[in-house]
Design an enzyme around this catalytic site. Structure first.
Site, mmCIF file in Angstrom:
data_model
loop_
_atom_site.group_PDB
_atom_site.id
_atom_site.type_symbol
_atom_site.label_atom_id
_atom_site.label_comp_id
_atom_site.label_asym_id
_atom_site.label_seq_id
_atom_site.Cartn_x
_atom_site.Cartn_y
_atom_site.Cartn_z
ATOM 1 N N LYS A 31 -5.724 17.909 24.884
ATOM 2 C CA LYS A 31 -6.383 17.262 23.944
ATOM 3 C C LYS A 31 -7.652 16.816 24.974
ATOM 4 O O LYS A 31 -7.955 15.485 24.807
ATOM 5 C CB LYS A 31 -5.498 15.913 22.947
ATOM 6 C CG LYS A 31 -5.835 15.718 22.069
ATOM 7 C CD LYS A 31 -5.282 15.128 21.419
ATOM 8 C CE LYS A 31 -6.001 14.730 19.742
ATOM 9 N NZ LYS A 31 -6.487 15.876 19.143
ATOM 10 N N GLU A 43 -1.384 27.379 15.782
ATOM 11 C CA GLU A 43 -1.857 26.090 14.527
ATOM 12 C C GLU A 43 -2.773 26.129 13.507
ATOM 13 O O GLU A 43 -3.802 27.304 13.890
ATOM 14 C CB GLU A 43 -1.637 24.655 15.596
ATOM 15 C CG GLU A 43 -3.082 24.943 16.693
ATOM 16 C CD GLU A 43 -3.075 23.841 17.636
ATOM 17 O OE1 GLU A 43 -2.783 22.510 17.669
ATOM 18 O OE2 GLU A 43 -4.453 24.178 19.008
ATOM 19 N N ARG A 83 0.830 11.400 24.926
ATOM 20 C CA ARG A 83 0.198 12.128 25.332
ATOM 21 C C ARG A 83 -0.674 12.285 25.841
ATOM 22 O O ARG A 83 -1.785 13.050 27.016
ATOM 23 C CB ARG A 83 -0.097 12.962 23.982
ATOM 24 C CG ARG A 83 -0.129 14.388 23.985
ATOM 25 C CD ARG A 83 -0.189 15.028 22.211
ATOM 26 N NE ARG A 83 -1.342 14.402 21.053
ATOM 27 C CZ ARG A 83 -1.517 14.723 20.146
ATOM 28 N NH1 ARG A 83 -0.888 15.874 19.382
ATOM 29 N NH2 ARG A 83 -2.109 14.173 19.156
HETATM 30 C C1 LIG Z 1 -5.054 20.836 17.905
HETATM 31 C C2 LIG Z 1 -4.403 20.577 17.322
HETATM 32 N N1 LIG Z 1 -3.186 20.826 16.792
HETATM 33 C C3 LIG Z 1 -2.302 19.452 16.115
HETATM 34 C C4 LIG Z 1 -2.802 18.864 15.585
HETATM 35 C C5 LIG Z 1 -1.647 17.215 15.549
HETATM 36 O O1 LIG Z 1 -1.463 16.467 16.293
HETATM 37 P P1 LIG Z 1 -0.863 14.992 15.532
HETATM 38 O O2 LIG Z 1 -0.024 14.772 15.592
HETATM 39 O O3 LIG Z 1 -0.775 14.007 17.264
HETATM 40 O O4 LIG Z 1 -1.747 14.303 15.149
HETATM 41 C C6 LIG Z 1 -3.692 17.963 16.501
HETATM 42 C C7 LIG Z 1 -4.357 16.475 16.461
HETATM 43 O O5 LIG Z 1 -3.951 15.658 17.450
HETATM 44 C C8 LIG Z 1 -4.692 18.441 17.133
HETATM 45 O O6 LIG Z 1 -5.890 18.458 17.552
#
Ligand SMILES: Cc1ncc(COP(=O)(O)O)c(C=O)c1O
Length: 331
Positions: A180, A213, A83
């Site tokens: 990200k 989210e 990612r």
């Molecule tokens: C905006 C956002 N959504 C969802 C997630 C969940 O991702 P992960 O399961 O990889 O922590 C994160 C964390 O990284 C995030 O910053």
């Protein structure tokens, strides 16, 4: 000490002592940092610093990701690195090293931390070179890794469940939600707004009025007829945790706890009417949401699917093909 006006001018000799003085009590949670600028790992928090001219600092031209060390093993680090690489491309950043070398540095920094349970965060940045906008002035892109301990999620989050509110903070447009990047201002504000209202977190609603989210977590629900529902991933971050949990949930379908799993647009009405709502991410794992905007979800109690998915996640972090042992130093 020489002064300019009322402000001391600190000599090069004095800087080390000043950096040491600036180490605060919470730095006990910072265990090791790799810096491409230093060309190695430091374990003294006094030196876990960045150059201000790094474009990550003053332009946010950087991306990051966070994996975990669980019981001495790196969990899903390759998915998190993939990612990061996708984010790097979207942000048009050059990698300072080949992906295999980035991966090795992450593993080495984890080992140098000697921590058996910790967060592993790493950044690729346009790098230092000046205070302009474009990366053309940057001397080389940079890479940083930090191994730190975050406060554990309180047990009551799982036992009693969490409360969320609908956020009034605008969600990032789809492209930016999928990278990200280090711009987490909306994500910070969504949590602050929730806390102001006595809730634990907020739910971003996307540009079409659909469930998006949460702050740094994904949200899902279980319908009253037993379907695990998650929004499509086109306007939100593709969470590594939820992607794995969606795979693990197949076991619940096989044993009849769930009827189906469906990843597709999720309306607010469908989610509010769910039997269970879940919040998922590397930090929180899988926790139940029991209240949304003051209204109970289902019977207002943590539900069985949240509990079973958390148990599957825990088992996955104990024995699965998602684990890499951390090669800790033996001395
Ligand atoms: C905006 C956002 N959504 C969802 C997630 C969940 O991702 P992960 O399961 O990889 O922590 C994160 C964390 O990284 C995030 O910053």
């Amino acid at each position: 000490m020489p002064m300019v006006g009322a402000t001391p001018v600190i000599s090069t000799e004095e800087v080390g002592a000043r950096l040491r003085q600036a180490v605060h009590a919470k730095a006990v949670n910072f265990h090791a940092m790799y810096s491409s600028v230093l060309g190695g790992i430091v374990t003294d928090p006094a030196y876990m610093v960045l150059p201000l001219d790094d474009h990550m600092v003053h332009r946010g031209h950087a991306v990051f990701d966070t994996a975990m060390i669980v019981n001495g093993q790196l969990y899903q680090v390759d998915a998190h690195i993939e990612r990061l690489l996708r984010s790097t491309e979207m942000a048009r950043l050059q990698l300072p090293y080949a992906p295999a070398q980035l991966r090795q540095i992450i593993i080495d920094t984890a080992a140098a931390s000697r921590q058996r349970n910790a967060s592993v965060r790493y950044w690729v940045s346009a790098g230092p070179g000046g205070f302009g906008l474009g990366p053309g002035e940057c001397v080389t892109s940079s890479f940083y890794v930090m191994i730190f301990t975050a406060p554990p999620e309180p047990e009551r989050s799982y036992a009693e469940g969490l409360k969320v509110i609908t956020s009034t903070i605008p969600i990032k447009p789809p492209f930016f939600a999928r990278v990200k990047s280090t711009n987490y201002l909306p994500n910070v504000l969504v949590v602050m707004e929730a806390k102001d209202h006595g809730a634990d977190n907020g739910v971003f609603i996307d540009h079409r009025g659909l469930v998006g989210e949460s702050s740094n977590m994904n949200v899902a629900c279980v319908t009253k007829d037993g379907v695990l529902r998650h929004p499509a991933f086109d306007a939100i971050l593709s969470g590594i945790t939820v992607q794995r949990v969606l795979q693990l949930a197949e076991q619940l379908v096989a044993q009849g706890d769930l009827r189906a799993i469906r990843v597709a647009d999720l309306s607010v009405a469908e989610a509010r009417d769910a039997a269970e709502m879940l919040i998922l991410g590397s930090s929180i794992k899988v926790a139940p949401i029991v209240q949304w905007d003051g209204q109970p979800i289902g019977d207002g109690q943590p539900g069985p699917i949240a509990r079973k998915l958390l148990a599957l996640w825990r088992a996955d972090t104990t024995a699965s093909d998602q684990l890499i042992p951390v090669p800790y130093p033996t001395d």
